[in-house]
Design an enzyme around this catalytic site. Structure first.
Site, PDB file in Angstrom:
ATOM      1  CE  LYS A   1      -8.654 -12.540   0.321  1.00 39.30           C
ATOM      2  NZ  LYS A   1      -8.165 -11.756  -0.834  1.00 39.30           N
TER       3      LYS A   1
ATOM      4  CD  GLU B   1       1.853  -9.061  12.770  1.00 37.95           C
ATOM      5  OE1 GLU B   1       2.034  -7.852  12.984  1.00 37.95           O
ATOM      6  OE2 GLU B   1       2.523  -9.954  13.295  1.00 37.95           O
TER       7      GLU B   1
ATOM      8  CB  CYS C   1       1.972  -1.909   8.569  1.00 38.45           C
ATOM      9  SG  CYS C   1       3.374  -3.031   8.406  1.00 38.45           S
TER      10      CYS C   1
ATOM     11  CD  GLU D   1      -2.155   2.134   8.047  1.00 39.38           C
ATOM     12  OE1 GLU D   1      -3.281   1.614   7.943  1.00 39.38           O
ATOM     13  OE2 GLU D   1      -1.127   1.479   8.215  1.00 39.38           O
TER      14      GLU D   1
HETATM   15  P1  NAD Z   1      -7.280  -4.643   3.731  1.00 40.47           P
HETATM   16  O1  NAD Z   1      -7.598  -4.848   5.176  1.00 40.47           O
HETATM   17  O2  NAD Z   1      -8.222  -3.879   2.902  1.00 40.47           O
HETATM   18  O3  NAD Z   1      -7.112  -6.057   2.996  1.00 40.47           O
HETATM   19  C1  NAD Z   1      -6.229  -7.040   3.485  1.00 40.47           C
HETATM   20  C2  NAD Z   1      -6.726  -8.407   3.051  1.00 40.47           C
HETATM   21  O4  NAD Z   1      -7.994  -8.653   3.669  1.00 40.47           O
HETATM   22  C3  NAD Z   1      -6.956  -8.561   1.540  1.00 40.47           C
HETATM   23  O5  NAD Z   1      -6.522  -9.840   1.135  1.00 40.47           O
HETATM   24  C4  NAD Z   1      -8.470  -8.454   1.417  1.00 40.47           C
HETATM   25  O6  NAD Z   1      -8.977  -9.153   0.310  1.00 40.47           O
HETATM   26  C5  NAD Z   1      -8.916  -9.107   2.710  1.00 40.47           C
HETATM   27  N1  NAD Z   1     -10.265  -8.752   3.144  1.00 40.47           N
HETATM   28  C6  NAD Z   1     -10.970  -7.626   2.860  1.00 40.47           C
HETATM   29  N2  NAD Z   1     -12.201  -7.690   3.434  1.00 40.47           N
HETATM   30  C7  NAD Z   1     -12.257  -8.867   4.107  1.00 40.47           C
HETATM   31  C8  NAD Z   1     -13.245  -9.492   4.912  1.00 40.47           C
HETATM   32  N3  NAD Z   1     -14.426  -8.928   5.132  1.00 40.47           N
HETATM   33  N4  NAD Z   1     -12.964 -10.689   5.459  1.00 40.47           N
HETATM   34  C9  NAD Z   1     -11.759 -11.274   5.273  1.00 40.47           C
HETATM   35  N5  NAD Z   1     -10.793 -10.741   4.502  1.00 40.47           N
HETATM   36  C10 NAD Z   1     -11.022  -9.542   3.933  1.00 40.47           C
HETATM   37  O7  NAD Z   1      -5.803  -4.028   3.711  1.00 40.47           O
HETATM   38  P2  NAD Z   1      -4.976  -3.549   2.457  1.00 40.47           P
HETATM   39  O8  NAD Z   1      -5.528  -2.260   1.999  1.00 40.47           O
HETATM   40  O9  NAD Z   1      -4.839  -4.679   1.494  1.00 40.47           O
HETATM   41  O10 NAD Z   1      -3.520  -3.347   3.112  1.00 40.47           O
HETATM   42  C11 NAD Z   1      -3.127  -2.215   3.766  1.00 40.47           C
HETATM   43  C12 NAD Z   1      -3.260  -2.366   5.272  1.00 40.47           C
HETATM   44  O11 NAD Z   1      -2.489  -3.481   5.728  1.00 40.47           O
HETATM   45  C13 NAD Z   1      -2.736  -1.172   6.020  1.00 40.47           C
HETATM   46  O12 NAD Z   1      -3.623  -0.835   7.050  1.00 40.47           O
HETATM   47  C14 NAD Z   1      -1.405  -1.677   6.594  1.00 40.47           C
HETATM   48  O13 NAD Z   1      -0.977  -0.979   7.724  1.00 40.47           O
HETATM   49  C15 NAD Z   1      -1.729  -3.092   6.880  1.00 40.47           C
HETATM   50  N6  NAD Z   1      -0.502  -3.901   6.975  1.00 40.47           N
HETATM   51  C16 NAD Z   1      -0.078  -4.318   8.211  1.00 40.47           C
HETATM   52  C17 NAD Z   1       1.118  -5.039   8.344  1.00 40.47           C
HETATM   53  C18 NAD Z   1       1.614  -5.493   9.690  1.00 40.47           C
HETATM   54  O14 NAD Z   1       2.515  -6.330   9.730  1.00 40.47           O
HETATM   55  N7  NAD Z   1       1.094  -4.979  10.798  1.00 40.47           N
HETATM   56  C19 NAD Z   1       1.859  -5.349   7.206  1.00 40.47           C
HETATM   57  C20 NAD Z   1       1.409  -4.901   5.960  1.00 40.47           C
HETATM   58  C21 NAD Z   1       0.214  -4.178   5.870  1.00 40.47           C
END
Ligand code: NAD
Length: 499
Positions: free
Chosen positions: A187, A261, A300, A400
């Protein structure tokens, strides 16, 4: 409404606009919901795609379960060949995919999106080549007993990815799952699914039906249904720590495997010797790169807390400011742009709120200011900000921001800077600038982070295991070892031998 100019500049996915690839076919989700994909640089709508929900997740889980026995039986080398071919196809379409990626994420084409697309192709090829490296162990138990272990796939993996580097994260998760004999349902993030869908178009005729599926949709509907589905054996999630905790709970409820992650608030520590005449240029470039200013700070691993030794403060900080000022903010598709736009108005508003609060608390703006209130048509490009006079208890120093914001903190005593660097609930990455070998080795031991970079601020490299500690996550990805740990389990076989 579609942006007419935009469609002549990018080639959208076609079949994939249905939003779901299940059991080898593009299918129309039944719920009637859509996702509007915006261009954050231009504030225009690129297109609308269908959004899936629980019904499509269920169909995809059934298809993947059906495909699993056949897929796991295939020789790892054959699975690897298919991943290599996918890597070749992505490389051949690099420019076309990169333009879509830049348009939907706001990540500048020249500095970010082109490189990310090339990196995604390399990830497929890396796992294509290493898929055969799935070795077990033997255990000498005496003349009458022989024991060995094998690596077995979990079954069906549900993958959820964010928008900030969607292509490379999709490539890592698809490759790790498929190389190890698992099937997958992915997804993508609702803000940036298009480049990922273009890769799925390239993969559509490669793998047996049901092995690789994609469903677009919101996190609340499609994401939550994926994490809770009993037909999903493992969930691999990349995103915020907040949502990661929800995913972890959902997986725990049915003891499913999980890799998380999550976010970070990474420290960069500069020792005085890194500012001498021989090293200062590289140190400044490394600091700026580590903050990921060229990706609007939306990474991240961003090194957003810079600990600068007081003896070189006046030498290094003006150089960092100068380097950031020289970066050109502009349209993500413009070759001249170093920096594009942040993903959406919500993110822009959060960055603004972080900075307004820091200003109220007394932070000094060495560069930039609180971003202006956003208008209807203005690009979502807050100016780069460098703050001093920060207290480590403030929200801006602890959470963050996910925007182009750097907090600079002075230090004099090594024990004190280590304590400040580790004073965070995150533990993803860290950057240290010094050329003294003993200091490097000491810092490597003392800093709490999954990934430490010395004298550089680069991105992940296939083959290098990468993952966070503390609230930055569980498990590691990016390497064949990471894939074996995260996407397989060890099965032990003990044979009584007639001696
Ligand atoms: P987010 O957590 O809002 O969303 C990530 C994904 O989760 C999206 O596909 C979203 O649709 C889905 N999602 C949202 N609510 C959900 C739920 N209740 N159940 C299941 N899935 C759900 O994050 P974002 O704003 O898209 O991305 C930014 C974040 O990602 C930052 O915190 C960043 O640090 C982190 N990130 C981490 C890494 C890593 O490798 N550690 C890499 C890239 C980004």
């Amino acid at each position: 409404m579609k942006d007419k100019d935009m469609t002549s500049e990018i080639v959208l996915p076609t079949d994939a606009l249905t939003g779901a690839f299940i059991d080898g076919k593009w299918v129309q989700p039944t719920g009637g919901q859509t996702l509007k994909i915006e261009n954050p640089s231009r504030r225009t709508t690129i297109c609308e795609i269908s959004a899936s929900g629980a019904a499509e997740i269920d169909l995809a889980a059934q298809a993947a379960r059906k495909a699993f026995p056949g897929w796991r039986k295939l020789a790892a080398s054959e699975r690897g060949k298919l991943l290599t071919e996918l890597g070749n196809r992505v490389a051949a379409k690099q420019e076309e995919i990169a333009r879509v990626l830049a348009a939907e994420t706001g990540n500048a084409l020249r500095t970010q999106s082109r490189g990310e697309t090339g990196a995604a192709a390399n990830v497929f090829k890396y796992y294509g080549g290493t898929s055969v490296e799935q070795k077990g162990e033997t255990l000498p138990l005496g003349p009458g007993l022989f024991s060995y272990s094998t690596r077995e796939p979990h079954g069906v993996v549900g993958a959820i990815i964010p928008w900030n580097s969607p292509l490379v994260l999709a490539a890592v998760k698809i490759s790790m799952a498929l190389a190890t004999g698992n099937c997958m349902i992915m997804k993508p993030a609702e803000d940036a699914p298009l480049a990922v869908l273009k890769v799925f178009e390239l993969a559509a005729d490669l793998f047996p039906a049901g092995v690789l599926n994609v469903v677009t949709g919101t996190g609340e509907e499609a994401g939550a249904a994926l994490t809770a589905h009993p037909g999903i054996d493992k969930v691999s999630f990349t995103g915020s720590s907040e949502v990661g905790k929800l995913v972890g709970h959902a997986a725990a409820d049915r003891i499913a495997q999980v890799t998380l992650e999550l976010g970070g608030k990474s420290p960069t520590i500069v020792f005085p010797d890194a500012a001498d005449g021989r090293h200062i240029d590289k140190t400044v470039a490394g600091i700026v790169n580590a903050v990921r200013f060229a990706r609007q700070g939306q990474s991240c691993t961003a090194g957003t807390r810079l600990f600068l030794h007081t003896s070189v403060w006046d030498k290094v900080l003006p150089r960092v400011i100068e380097a950031v000022k020289a970066m050109k903010v502009g349209d993500a598709l413009d070759e001249a742009s170093d920096i594009g736009a942040v993903i959406n108005t919500e993110r822009y508003g959060e960055i603004r709120a972080f900075l307004a609060q820091a200003k109220e608390q007394g932070a000094e703006f060495a560069l930039g200011d609180v971003p202006a209130e956003i208008g209807e048509d203005t690009p979502l490009a807050p100016e780069c900000v460098i703050l001093t006079g920060i207290d480590n208890s403030w929200r801006i120093a602890r959470e963050e921001v996910f925007g182009p914001v750097l907090c600079v903190v002075p230090w004099e005593d090594e024990a004190e800077v280590v304590k400040m660097a580790n004073d965070t609930h995150y533990g993803l990455a860290a950057f240290v600038f010094t050329h003294d070998v003993s200091t490097i080795l000491r810092m490597s031991r003392l800093i709490d982070a999954g990934w430490l970079q010395i004298n550089q601020g680069g991105g992940q490299i296939p083959g290098m295991s990468y993952g966070g500690i503390k609230q930055s996550g569980i498990g590691s990805e990016y390497s064949i070892e990471g894939a074996l740990e995260a996407y397989t389990f060890r099965k032990s076989v003990t044979i009584a031998v007639d001696a």
